[in-house]
Design an enzyme around this catalytic site. Structure first.
Site, PDB file in Angstrom:
ATOM      1  N   TYR A  62      11.594  -2.468  41.027  1.00  0.00           N
ATOM      2  CA  TYR A  62      10.982  -3.130  41.888  1.00  0.00           C
ATOM      3  C   TYR A  62       9.975  -3.754  41.459  1.00  0.00           C
ATOM      4  O   TYR A  62       9.646  -4.202  40.311  1.00  0.00           O
ATOM      5  CB  TYR A  62      10.590  -1.937  42.939  1.00  0.00           C
ATOM      6  CG  TYR A  62      12.053  -1.036  43.349  1.00  0.00           C
ATOM      7  CD1 TYR A  62      13.021  -1.500  44.176  1.00  0.00           C
ATOM      8  CD2 TYR A  62      12.033   0.156  43.319  1.00  0.00           C
ATOM      9  CE1 TYR A  62      13.906  -0.922  44.278  1.00  0.00           C
ATOM     10  CE2 TYR A  62      12.610   0.917  43.774  1.00  0.00           C
ATOM     11  CZ  TYR A  62      14.189   0.793  44.299  1.00  0.00           C
ATOM     12  OH  TYR A  62      14.842   0.925  44.714  1.00  0.00           O
ATOM     13  N   HIS A 183      27.172  -2.760  46.974  1.00  0.00           N
ATOM     14  CA  HIS A 183      26.008  -2.356  46.388  1.00  0.00           C
ATOM     15  C   HIS A 183      25.390  -1.828  47.569  1.00  0.00           C
ATOM     16  O   HIS A 183      25.547  -2.061  48.607  1.00  0.00           O
ATOM     17  CB  HIS A 183      25.088  -3.621  46.392  1.00  0.00           C
ATOM     18  CG  HIS A 183      23.975  -2.863  45.624  1.00  0.00           C
ATOM     19  ND1 HIS A 183      22.780  -3.044  46.136  1.00  0.00           N
ATOM     20  CD2 HIS A 183      23.594  -2.821  44.421  1.00  0.00           C
ATOM     21  CE1 HIS A 183      21.667  -3.000  45.952  1.00  0.00           C
ATOM     22  NE2 HIS A 183      22.448  -2.992  44.316  1.00  0.00           N
TER      23      HIS A 183
END
Length: 216
Positions: A62, A183
């Site tokens: 992230y 995903h």
């Protein structure tokens, strides 16, 4: 082989020196790099090589402040749960009987049970996703997958999305189990991730092999 020994081996290789020079140059430019240096190898520190039961492969960390702590899809305590992880929790709630969606996005308790939460790229610059791709981390993590493939047996690999699917070529499917789906990101979760039942499948396989189940 331990992860410590594996990392020492990689450190002696040319590609790793090139990667470290790149990271040093970014530091000299005073770029904000995530995760913090002491957490870059967090996945390896929390899940010993001889304890790997499951591998969940992510892409890169992230890229917003405070989110990355060296585990794919996970965020530290007190950080808002990102959308992909929210969908992972949603799938868990329909896959595992009695599962209650937690308020925390910290998946360290998975890692300590043998779930290696491995990103393919281990660092990123703040607000520039993917910018540390193709600098050498992929070689490092492909070699880590190769080490698991060689030294472990019966590991369950969860490969979500086309990027992760490509890593299937590194895995001996006669020796290990590979489960694939879309995903979990909001862009693709409804194309096959939600409803994939991977988490219940993992525990079913572990039960058949008389191994301890993962408490998700």
């Amino acid at each position: 082989m331990s992860w410590k020994k594996f990392i020492t081996q990689q450190e002696s290789m040319e590609y790793y020196n090139v990667l470290q020079e790149f990271l040093k140059s970014q530091k000299n430019l005073e770029k904000n790099i995530y995760p913090p240096e002491h957490l870059v190898f967090n996945a390896f520190n929390l899940t010993a090589l001889d304890n790997v039961k499951v591998v969940i492969l992510g892409q890169d960390p992230y890229h917003r402040e405070g989110q990355a702590h060296g585990l794919s899809f996970s965020v530290p305590e007190g950080i808002k749960i990102p959308p992909s992880l929210r969908n992972i929790y949603k799938e868990l709630s329909t896959s595992i009987e009695g599962y209650k969606i937690p308020e925390s996005g910290n998946l360290e308790h998975w890692a300590k049970q043998g779930v290696l939460l491995l990103n393919s790229v281990l660092t990123v610059e703040q607000a520039v996703p993917g910018c540390h791709a193709k600098k050498g981390w992929e070689t490092f993590t492909d070699n880590a997958i190769g080490e698991i493939n060689k030294t472990c047996s019966g590991v369950i690999f969860l490969l979500w999305g086309s990027y992760a699917h490509k890593k299937g070529s590194l895995i001996d499917k006669n020796k290990h189990t590979v489960l694939t789906s879309a995903h979990p990101s909001p862009l693709s979760a409804y194309r096959g991730f939600l409803g994939c039942k991977h988490f219940s499948q993992v525990n079913k396989i572990l039960a058949e092999r008389q191994k301890k189940l993962i408490i998700w």
